[in-house]
Enzyme design. Sequence first.
Site, PDB file in Angstrom:
ATOM      1  N   ARG A 181      46.240  36.070  38.445  1.00  0.00           N
ATOM      2  CA  ARG A 181      45.597  35.156  39.397  1.00  0.00           C
ATOM      3  C   ARG A 181      46.646  34.365  40.167  1.00  0.00           C
ATOM      4  O   ARG A 181      46.506  34.134  41.372  1.00  0.00           O
ATOM      5  CB  ARG A 181      44.626  34.221  38.668  1.00  0.00           C
ATOM      6  CG  ARG A 181      43.386  34.926  38.138  1.00  0.00           C
ATOM      7  CD  ARG A 181      42.597  34.030  37.202  1.00  0.00           C
ATOM      8  NE  ARG A 181      42.030  32.875  37.885  1.00  0.00           N
ATOM      9  CZ  ARG A 181      41.549  31.797  37.248  1.00  0.00           C
ATOM     10  NH1 ARG A 181      41.618  31.725  35.928  1.00  0.00           N
ATOM     11  NH2 ARG A 181      41.024  30.806  37.930  1.00  0.00           N
ATOM     12  N   CYS A 242      45.335  24.545  37.862  1.00  0.00           N
ATOM     13  CA  CYS A 242      44.743  25.755  37.273  1.00  0.00           C
ATOM     14  C   CYS A 242      43.645  26.244  38.215  1.00  0.00           C
ATOM     15  O   CYS A 242      43.778  26.123  39.426  1.00  0.00           O
ATOM     16  CB  CYS A 242      44.199  25.466  35.867  1.00  0.00           C
ATOM     17  SG  CYS A 242      42.873  24.235  35.824  1.00  0.00           S
TER      18      CYS A 242
END
Length: 284
Positions: A181, A242
Amino acid sequence: MDYKNADALVSTEWLAAHLSAPDVRVVDASYYLPIQNRDAREEYLEEHVPGAVFLDIDDVAADDSPYPHMVPTPEKFASRARKLGLGNGNRVVVYDSNNFAASARVWWMLRLFGHQDVSVVDGGFPKWLREQRDVEDLPPMPRERHFVARMNTTLLRTTEDVLANLESRREQVVDARSAGRFKGIDPELWPVNKVGHIPGSLNVPFADLIDDRHRTFQSAEVIIERFQAAGVDLDKPIICTCGSGVTACVLALALHLIGHEQYSVYDGSWAEWGLRDDTPVEVG
């Protein structure tokens, strides 16, 4: 090397021995991503640590925000904490069922709003169950407790703060998402317009800080090693980020454990950065 702030964690043994202590309040903060198709509240109602109240990070969150579980106002946080029986004079002990993600978030939020006496259960509910410790299915009826919210804004960063930091480079930005990611190879878990990472940020996947076998935190030595291997200077301030501001708090807790106190959490994280039009990205 031992943790410098070891009291931020408690063992399942410690929790079992202190369940009836008058000043201890236990919180189940379990949370799952929408793609996991699990209902944390339903699972709590089926079984939980005796006396634990349930705190839903999607409920104890900002009203009407387009981004998930953003920090609420001090007034809303204090109101929710009071109703759960959390307040001044309590030692709050938080656990979850999902690798520290939401328990670390609740630990950080309590500290953000001025409650320092809070710990996370190392290994969480899965370890508690593996050890065949007592559970119950009846939610407690907590007595309201006075909670005074005093916001410590040094622990919080906004998108505007992170944009300004692109120029000043005063703080390092460390991303807790998986490498795929972070690089923009794997799909994002939130409805965003772009993938990749904040320019100049470093990648320490939160799962790398957790022991695979026992699902407990790695030792202080391993935590330090993982941050340094990613290029993080542990003598300088760090913004943790995050996907949506949850697993970033695992990084914050790990930094606190090893005695690094110059940390903050970017609340909106990629759910906000990846959706806005004014935020640059790097891929790869």
